[in-house]
Design a protein around this motif. Structure first.
Motif, PDB file in Angstrom:
ATOM      1  N   GLY A 180       0.798  -1.201   0.000  1.00  0.00           N
ATOM      2  CA  GLY A 180       0.000   0.000   0.000  1.00  0.00           C
ATOM      3  C   GLY A 180       0.837   1.260   0.000  1.00  0.00           C
ATOM      4  O   GLY A 180       2.055   1.241   0.169  1.00  0.00           O
ATOM      5  N   LEU A 181       0.150   2.384  -0.175  1.00  0.00           N
ATOM      6  CA  LEU A 181       0.800   3.682  -0.128  1.00  0.00           C
ATOM      7  C   LEU A 181       0.618   4.274   1.262  1.00  0.00           C
ATOM      8  O   LEU A 181      -0.428   4.086   1.895  1.00  0.00           O
ATOM      9  CB  LEU A 181       0.196   4.620  -1.171  1.00  0.00           C
ATOM     10  N   THR A 182       1.611   5.003   1.715  1.00  0.00           N
ATOM     11  CA  THR A 182       1.517   5.652   3.017  1.00  0.00           C
ATOM     12  C   THR A 182       1.166   7.124   2.812  1.00  0.00           C
ATOM     13  O   THR A 182       1.746   7.807   1.970  1.00  0.00           O
ATOM     14  CB  THR A 182       2.854   5.536   3.779  1.00  0.00           C
ATOM     15  N   ASN A 183       0.173   7.583   3.592  1.00  0.00           N
ATOM     16  CA  ASN A 183      -0.255   8.987   3.542  1.00  0.00           C
ATOM     17  C   ASN A 183      -0.680   9.419   2.140  1.00  0.00           C
ATOM     18  O   ASN A 183      -0.418  10.554   1.714  1.00  0.00           O
ATOM     19  CB  ASN A 183       0.864   9.911   4.036  1.00  0.00           C
ATOM     20  N   ASP A 212      -0.922  13.234   0.568  1.00  0.00           N
ATOM     21  CA  ASP A 212      -0.055  13.546  -0.582  1.00  0.00           C
ATOM     22  C   ASP A 212      -0.860  14.095  -1.750  1.00  0.00           C
ATOM     23  O   ASP A 212      -0.436  15.059  -2.423  1.00  0.00           O
ATOM     24  CB  ASP A 212       0.708  12.297  -1.019  1.00  0.00           C
ATOM     25  N   GLN A 271       6.396   8.992  -2.393  1.00  0.00           N
ATOM     26  CA  GLN A 271       6.564   7.682  -1.764  1.00  0.00           C
ATOM     27  C   GLN A 271       8.020   7.232  -1.841  1.00  0.00           C
ATOM     28  O   GLN A 271       8.557   6.640  -0.906  1.00  0.00           O
ATOM     29  CB  GLN A 271       5.658   6.650  -2.452  1.00  0.00           C
ATOM     30  N   ARG A 277      10.245   8.633   0.749  1.00  0.00           N
ATOM     31  CA  ARG A 277      10.092   7.998   2.069  1.00  0.00           C
ATOM     32  C   ARG A 277      10.752   6.622   2.112  1.00  0.00           C
ATOM     33  O   ARG A 277      11.303   6.220   3.132  1.00  0.00           O
ATOM     34  CB  ARG A 277       8.599   7.852   2.407  1.00  0.00           C
ATOM     35  N   ASP A 278      10.649   5.894   1.014  1.00  0.00           N
ATOM     36  CA  ASP A 278      11.198   4.535   0.974  1.00  0.00           C
ATOM     37  C   ASP A 278      11.721   4.277  -0.436  1.00  0.00           C
ATOM     38  O   ASP A 278      10.970   3.896  -1.334  1.00  0.00           O
ATOM     39  CB  ASP A 278      10.122   3.514   1.344  1.00  0.00           C
ATOM     40  N   HIS A 288      -4.691   2.394  -6.131  1.00  0.00           N
ATOM     41  CA  HIS A 288      -4.730   2.847  -4.744  1.00  0.00           C
ATOM     42  C   HIS A 288      -5.488   4.166  -4.607  1.00  0.00           C
ATOM     43  O   HIS A 288      -6.233   4.363  -3.644  1.00  0.00           O
ATOM     44  CB  HIS A 288      -3.302   3.007  -4.207  1.00  0.00           C
ATOM     45  N   TYR A 312      -9.055   4.897  -2.556  1.00  0.00           N
ATOM     46  CA  TYR A 312      -9.294   5.992  -1.610  1.00  0.00           C
ATOM     47  C   TYR A 312     -10.515   6.811  -2.029  1.00  0.00           C
ATOM     48  O   TYR A 312     -11.390   7.111  -1.223  1.00  0.00           O
ATOM     49  CB  TYR A 312      -8.056   6.889  -1.531  1.00  0.00           C
TER      50      TYR A 312
END
Length: 405
Positions: A2-5, A9, A351, A354-355, A370, A374
């Motif tokens: 999944g995607l974070t935040n 964003d 994303q 972040r990673d 994704h 949402y």
């Protein structure tokens, strides 16, 4: 995976454009962008209105068509904002290597009342005649992140309702001149053999850019004062060397050779001949004389990124699914489809920051999935809340009727 935040964003990315619109227009703009991502290839104005009706944004069909055809905003301004944010997010510094990629695509259409439609030859279908629009697309590539820029409508001579005739080379020259980089960079223009033209090379040189393209086998080069066809360079066996290079997702063994010659009225260029087993040779031309042959091959292979982008915007973001008869509105529809691709690309970049180990694995298809997830959840939640309020209102009305009876 999944995607974070993702929600934060998306709101952050859309906020970049808020000052270019009035408050009602910005809501409309955001609805278009999210509508392109949510509905995919089924998106058009009426389907977008139907998807938003009864959820969080109540507007009529005429409001959406007015936003495309009459509202005061410019494609040039929002594209420049996207370009600036692309540089800021990825921290692109002075003298970084970037690639401006230009290609064209066909959008089949039916009916005689759509302005700009004409018959075109489709090279992907053995030169079959296709009726519709042909768009010259441009995109900026940096470290695997592709920013779509402009889509210019090409039409043959005599096409009604779309202004004077302009060749694809003229449209490509306009794209190069309109490009204003936030910081000076080393930029290479990548295009196939249909865009190799002296006029385009001169514009690139005037702007301080280099061009890498492909020559046709009957092209002529002057080497040591001798007129030579590029196909004759295959016979110079001593100039070739074998290399293993990672291209298009796999390692390939190639025979390559580099030659420097002159083209009339253009000056010196470098030609790289590429041979792969059981395939026709490819003749690459580069205006940067000191670029190694293997880098010319690597750089030109990056042109494939725009082919992937064209496939994604057509199949997943409703690029060609416009249903309006105003040319200005059509051009804005196309621009908004490209901006929805930008939103997904910048979401991927955030994303990645972040990673950096996993975010590059996100395809446009996965990112769109994704975001749709949402958006759909938001719509379901708002719809259920509306139903709940309506249900309570019905109970209250019934009670008041009984009380007054």
């Amino acid at each position: 995976m999944g995607l974070t935040n993702a929600k934060q964003d998306i709101q952050f990315i859309l906020s970049f454009f808020s000052e270019s619109f009035s408050r009602p227009s910005f809501k409309m703009f955001s609805s278009f962008i999210m509508g392109f991502i949510q509905l995919g290839k089924e998106v058009h104005t009426s389907s977008m209105v139907q998807s938003l009706t009864g959820s969080f944004f109540h507007r009529s069909l005429s409001s959406f068509t007015r936003f495309l055809g009459q509202n005061v905003w410019t494609v040039q301004e929002v594209t420049q904002i996207a370009l600036h944010q692309f540089f800021c997010t990825l921290c692109i510094k002075t003298q970084s290597v970037l690639f401006l990629i230009i290609d064209d695509t066909l959008v089949p259409k039916t009916g005689n009342k759509i302005p700009g439609c004409a018959w075109h030859k489709d090279h992907a279908q053995n030169m079959a005649n296709v009726f519709g629009h042909q768009w010259v697309l441009s995109a900026l590539l940096y470290q695997g992140f592709l920013l779509p820029l402009w889509a210019k409508l090409y039409h043959p001579k005599g096409t009604r309702g779309c202004g004077p005739f302009q060749t694809k080379i003229i449209l490509a020259k306009k794209i190069i001149k309109e490009l204003v980089l936030p910081v000076p960079c080393r930029l290479y223009l990548l295009a196939d053999s249909w865009y190799w033209a002296k006029a385009l090379v001169r514009v690139c040189r005037a702007c301080g850019y280099h061009m890498i393209s492909q020559l046709k086998s009957n092209s002529v080069l002057w080497i040591h004062g001798n007129k030579t066809k590029v196909s004759a360079l295959l016979a110079v066996a001593s100039s070739y060397r074998e290399v293993s290079i990672f291209l298009y997702g796999k390692t390939k063994k190639l025979r390559i050779a580099r030659f420097v010659g002159e083209i009339k009225d253009l000056g010196k260029v470098a030609v790289v001949v590429v041979q792969e087993k059981r395939k026709k040779p490819i003749y690459l031309v580069c205006t940067h004389l000191h670029l190694p042959a293997i880098d010319v091959v690597r750089y030109y292979a990056k042109r494939w990124k725009i082919e992937q982008m064209i496939k994604d915007v057509k199949q997943r973001l409703g690029f060609g699914h416009y249903q309006v008869r105003d040319l200005y509105a059509i051009e804005r529809h196309v621009a908004l489809a490209l901006l929805s691709y930008f939103v997904l690309i910048l979401l991927k970049a955030l994303q990645w920051l972040r990673d950096k180990d996993r975010a590059l694995d996100f395809s446009i298809r996965l990112l769109a999935f994704h975001v749709r997830k949402y958006v759909l959840l938001e719509n379901i939640t708002v719809t259920l809340n509306n139903m709940k309020v309506q249900f309570k209102q019905n109970i209250l009305d019934t009670y008041l009727e009984q009380l007054c009876a």
